[in-house]
Design a protein around this motif. Structure first.
Motif, PDB file in Angstrom:
ATOM      1  N   VAL B  38       0.795  -1.235   0.000  1.00  0.00           N
ATOM      2  CA  VAL B  38       0.000   0.000   0.000  1.00  0.00           C
ATOM      3  C   VAL B  38       0.823   1.279   0.000  1.00  0.00           C
ATOM      4  CG1 VAL B  38      -1.959  -1.103   1.104  1.00  0.00           C
ATOM      5  CG2 VAL B  38      -0.182  -0.083   2.520  1.00  0.00           C
ATOM      6  N   GLY B  39       2.125   1.199   0.199  1.00  0.00           N
ATOM      7  CA  GLY B  39       2.898   2.434   0.272  1.00  0.00           C
ATOM      8  C   GLY B  39       2.830   3.022   1.669  1.00  0.00           C
ATOM      9  N   ILE B  40       3.229   4.292   1.846  1.00  0.00           N
ATOM     10  CA  ILE B  40       3.310   4.843   3.196  1.00  0.00           C
ATOM     11  C   ILE B  40       2.088   5.656   3.601  1.00  0.00           C
ATOM     12  CG2 ILE B  40       5.605   4.972   4.218  1.00  0.00           C
ATOM     13  CD1 ILE B  40       6.354   7.024   2.160  1.00  0.00           C
ATOM     14  N   ALA B  41       1.274   6.061   2.658  1.00  0.00           N
ATOM     15  CA  ALA B  41       0.187   6.991   2.991  1.00  0.00           C
ATOM     16  C   ALA B  41      -1.086   6.277   3.444  1.00  0.00           C
ATOM     17  CB  ALA B  41      -0.122   7.879   1.777  1.00  0.00           C
ATOM     18  N   VAL B  42      -0.947   5.355   4.387  1.00  0.00           N
ATOM     19  CA  VAL B  42      -2.114   4.640   4.901  1.00  0.00           C
ATOM     20  C   VAL B  42      -2.056   4.670   6.421  1.00  0.00           C
ATOM     21  CG1 VAL B  42      -3.260   2.408   5.042  1.00  0.00           C
ATOM     22  CG2 VAL B  42      -2.258   3.137   2.882  1.00  0.00           C
ATOM     23  N   SER B  43      -3.226   4.866   7.071  1.00  0.00           N
ATOM     24  CA  SER B  43      -3.242   5.044   8.521  1.00  0.00           C
ATOM     25  C   SER B  43      -2.829   3.771   9.254  1.00  0.00           C
ATOM     26  CB  SER B  43      -4.651   5.444   8.974  1.00  0.00           C
ATOM     27  OG  SER B  43      -5.473   4.303   8.888  1.00  0.00           O
ATOM     28  N   ALA B  49      -5.053  -3.750  10.435  1.00  0.00           N
ATOM     29  CA  ALA B  49      -6.076  -4.628   9.867  1.00  0.00           C
ATOM     30  C   ALA B  49      -5.496  -5.472   8.737  1.00  0.00           C
ATOM     31  CB  ALA B  49      -7.238  -3.785   9.355  1.00  0.00           C
ATOM     32  N   LEU B  50      -4.687  -4.803   7.911  1.00  0.00           N
ATOM     33  CA  LEU B  50      -4.089  -5.490   6.774  1.00  0.00           C
ATOM     34  C   LEU B  50      -3.113  -6.564   7.254  1.00  0.00           C
ATOM     35  CD1 LEU B  50      -4.331  -5.340   3.752  1.00  0.00           C
ATOM     36  CD2 LEU B  50      -2.415  -3.758   3.714  1.00  0.00           C
ATOM     37  N   LEU B  56       0.148 -11.810   9.169  1.00  0.00           N
ATOM     38  CA  LEU B  56       1.488 -11.478   9.658  1.00  0.00           C
ATOM     39  C   LEU B  56       1.575 -11.560  11.176  1.00  0.00           C
ATOM     40  CD1 LEU B  56       2.278  -8.516   7.299  1.00  0.00           C
ATOM     41  CD2 LEU B  56       3.306 -10.771   7.256  1.00  0.00           C
ATOM     42  N   ASN B  57       0.418 -11.717  11.850  1.00  0.00           N
ATOM     43  CA  ASN B  57       0.465 -11.850  13.296  1.00  0.00           C
ATOM     44  C   ASN B  57       0.436 -13.313  13.740  1.00  0.00           C
ATOM     45  OD1 ASN B  57       0.458  -9.071  13.485  1.00  0.00           O
ATOM     46  ND2 ASN B  57      -1.785  -8.970  13.510  1.00  0.00           N
ATOM     47  N   ASP B  58       0.404 -14.224  12.765  1.00  0.00           N
ATOM     48  CA  ASP B  58       0.448 -15.651  13.097  1.00  0.00           C
ATOM     49  C   ASP B  58       1.828 -16.022  13.619  1.00  0.00           C
ATOM     50  OD1 ASP B  58      -2.065 -15.764  12.175  1.00  0.00           O
ATOM     51  OD2 ASP B  58      -1.581 -16.644  10.222  1.00  0.00           O
TER      52      ASP B  58
END
Lengths: 305, 325
Positions: B38-43, B49-50, B56-58
């Motif tokens: 997504v790049g850097i401009a995402v909250s 959530a992503l 990635l939390n497994d």
């Protein structure tokens, strides 16, 4: 004085002095070692001192070409640094990395080789499989991968700061199997001999037998390989620097000098890249030739024919 | 023989698993797959959530198993820079590298065999000595320096050959861009393949010469000579055949080294192959592409080594027996 006479009357010295190639390469190597490590004393300029560099002096050809400047014997590079001084400092960096890497791989190789050869069983299987796999992957590829990963994770700035120890470690880690295997093979040949058995019978600890009794008898092949490995390490370092995974241009080795000068051959400034190249080749060649002579002299199997 | 092949393949699978662990470790330590997507401009919340959605939390072993499963199915991650699957990017560049390696191998085979045999048969001939001295000089010149010198002579000074790129390429079979079918493409191949072969050629000449010399000392060669067979027949049919065994083994290992050297050659000649793309990936910290290259090259190495070992086992039965223990 006794040892002096012993050296003078030794077969090795005789063989050495009667081989003009060996003497010639030894002289070259000695010269490179002296001017390389003595670079701060020998070099006419200090390429690290940015105050003494003038961009107006950039891309001056060597003195025998037209348009040269007599202050710069071998011309200047694109930043106006004196080529002769830069090459001398670069030579020093290349030598330090080459010798450091071989010291590390000799240490690793001898330790692993001794333990694997003398200890045997699963230690032996583990380390020799590791060596097999590593050798089948080619040492260059492994060095390139480690370099790439470390550079990608550290970022360019941090990477440049640790470049020298990093290159020593990478090349040492990538090339230890060569020495490790040789030592192991010699240890396997030695460990069933009577003197080892005798040492074991009088109850010496395994470590002492390995280091004091077996090790000295395995050092000859290590010496031969190490010589050639210095040349290989210098070449690996140059290759890594050339693809940007080695020394930065602010603290150049011979490899990064060649890389930096490469783009200028298209505009005709051949000396920026060819001159360090010649020094690199002469250095590697002299070590290889000396290594060849050493192998022929120390290997009785070859000596016969 | 069957048991030998099975054991060899099991070993290859084991090595590939080790490579996958290394690749996975790099990926989870260095890369940030969320940034890749997504790049850097995402909250921050959206990122979290992503992360959860991507798994990635497994626990790490679970993630590793997923990585291997995906890799087996041909999914090696997404290249951050190219916005494409990493494997696709690499496979698109593979023909360039394969053609380069192929041409260099051809040069090596064509030159090393006759020169090696000649130097072994006539060790005191002037040309043998010349070739032997040249070969030690050749070993001492790094590949990239050979390339630079060739460029300076043939491209900059003489203007005979082009110095970078692949030239005109033609697409065959729908996916393979080849430079072998156009005059311009062939001209672009000359300097890179000579540079790439320059370090292996001396090595093979010396190897063939050494093995050949050893074979020529054996009794069956003397016997063949005593029988009065033609010398050319003895050298080529009787002796050379038996030098091939070690040459095959070393050749297999050296093919791997050659892939490593393509990285250097491709850099000098701006050759748009796998090695070139790999170094670009390093510069851009494109972790997925980096890991994909590691896996692909690792796979090629393992494949070549296994095939060489199996061939060696077929040709030389003693290997199978001693290997069994």
């Amino acid at each position: 004085m006794v040892w002096l006479r012993r050296i003078r009357q030794s077969v090795m010295l005789h063989s050495f002095l009667h081989d003009p190639v060996a003497v010639g390469s030894a002289i070259f190597l000695l010269f490179f070692l002296i001017v390389g490590f003595g670079a701060p004393l020998v070099a006419p300029h200090n390429p690290y001192d940015s105050a003494s560099i003038d961009v107006m002096d950039s891309e001056k050809p060597p003195v025998w070409e037209e348009g040269s400047d007599e202050r710069f014997l071998l011309g200047t590079d694109a930043q106006g640094r004196d080529m002769l001084s830069t090459i001398l400092y670069g030579l020093r960096v290349s030598l330090i990395i080459g010798m450091g890497a071989v010291a590390l791989q000799a240490f690793l190789g001898i330790t692993v080789g001794l333990i694997a050869g003398y200890g045997g069983r699963w230690v032996d299987t583990l380390f020799m499989r590791l060596a097999d796999v590593q050798l089948s992957f080619s040492t260059y590829m492994i060095a390139i991968f480690i370099g790439a990963i470390v550079k990608a994770s550290l970022g360019v700035g941090n990477f440049e700061r640790i470049a020298v120890p990093f290159l020593i470690v990478v090349i040492g880690l990538a090339e230890w199997p060569q020495i490790g295997r040789t030592v192991r093979a010699s240890v396997l040949g030695e460990k069933n001999k009577e003197y080892v058995e005798a040492a074991r019978v009088i109850g010496l600890p395994a470590r002492r037998i390995m280091i004091r009794h077996i090790l000295p008898n395995t050092l000859t092949p290590v010496l031969v390989i190490s010589t050639v490995q210095v040349a290989n390490a210098i070449m690996s370092e140059a290759a890594l620097s050339f693809i940007g995974l080695g020394m930065p241009i602010t603290r150049p080795s011979l490899g990064s000098l060649i890389k930096a000068g490469f783009e200028y051959i298209f505009s005709g400034s051949w000396w920026i890249t060819i001159l360090p190249g010649i020094v690199l080749v002469l250095l590697i060649l002299s070590i290889n030739l000396l290594g060849d002579w050493l192998r022929d002299y120390l290997n009785p199997k070859l000596y016969k024919s | 023989m069957f048991a030998f092949i099975v054991r060899r393949i099991a070993q290859a699978v084991l090595v590939m698993l080790v490579i996958s662990v290394i690749g996975f470790a790099i990926k989870s330590a260095v890369g940030d797959p969320v940034r890749d997507l997504v790049g850097i401009a995402v909250s921050v919340e959206e990122r979290m959530a992503l992360r959860e959605e991507l798994g990635l939390n497994d626990p790490l072993p679970v993630q590793w198993v997923r990585f291997v499963t995906n890799a087996v199915q041909g999914d090696l991650g997404h290249s951050y820079f190219f916005k494409k699957p990493a494997l696709e990017v690499i496979l698109k560049k593979a023909p360039a590298t394969i053609e380069l390696v192929l041409c260099s191998s051809l040069i090596i085979v064509l030159f090393s065999i006759p020169i090696g045999i000649f130097a072994a048969v006539k060790p005191n001939n002037f040309f043998s000595r010349l070739f032997m001295s040249l070969s030690i000089v050749g070993v001492s010149i790094p590949v990239f320096l050979t390339a630079i010198i060739l460029i300076y002579i043939f491209a900059v000074e003489l203007h005979w050959l082009p110095s970078y790129g692949r030239g005109d390429t033609v697409r065959i079979w729908g996916f393979w861009d080849t430079g072998l079918l156009t005059w311009d493409g062939l001209k672009h191949l000359v300097l890179p393949s000579i540079s790439l072969s320059s370090i292996m050629l001396p090595l093979f000449i010396r190897l063939i010469r050494a093995e050949m010399k050893e074979v020529l000392e054996t009794d069956y060669i003397k016997f063949a000579k005593a029988k009065g067979l033609k010398l050319s027949r003895i050298y080529l049919l009787h002796a050379f055949k038996n030098t091939l065994l070690p040459v095959i083994t070393v050749g297999g290992v050296q093919l791997g080294t050659m892939i490593a050297f393509t990285v250097l050659t491709e850099t000098v000649f701006q050759w748009q192959g796998m090695g070139f793309i790999f170094l670009e990936a390093v510069e851009r910290s494109d972790t997925s592409l980096l890991v994909a290259y590691l896996v692909v090259v690792g796979f090629i190495f393992v494949l070549v080594n296994t095939v060489v070992d199996v061939i060696y086992g077929l040709v030389n039965p003693t290997v199978r027996i001693t290997g069994r223990k």
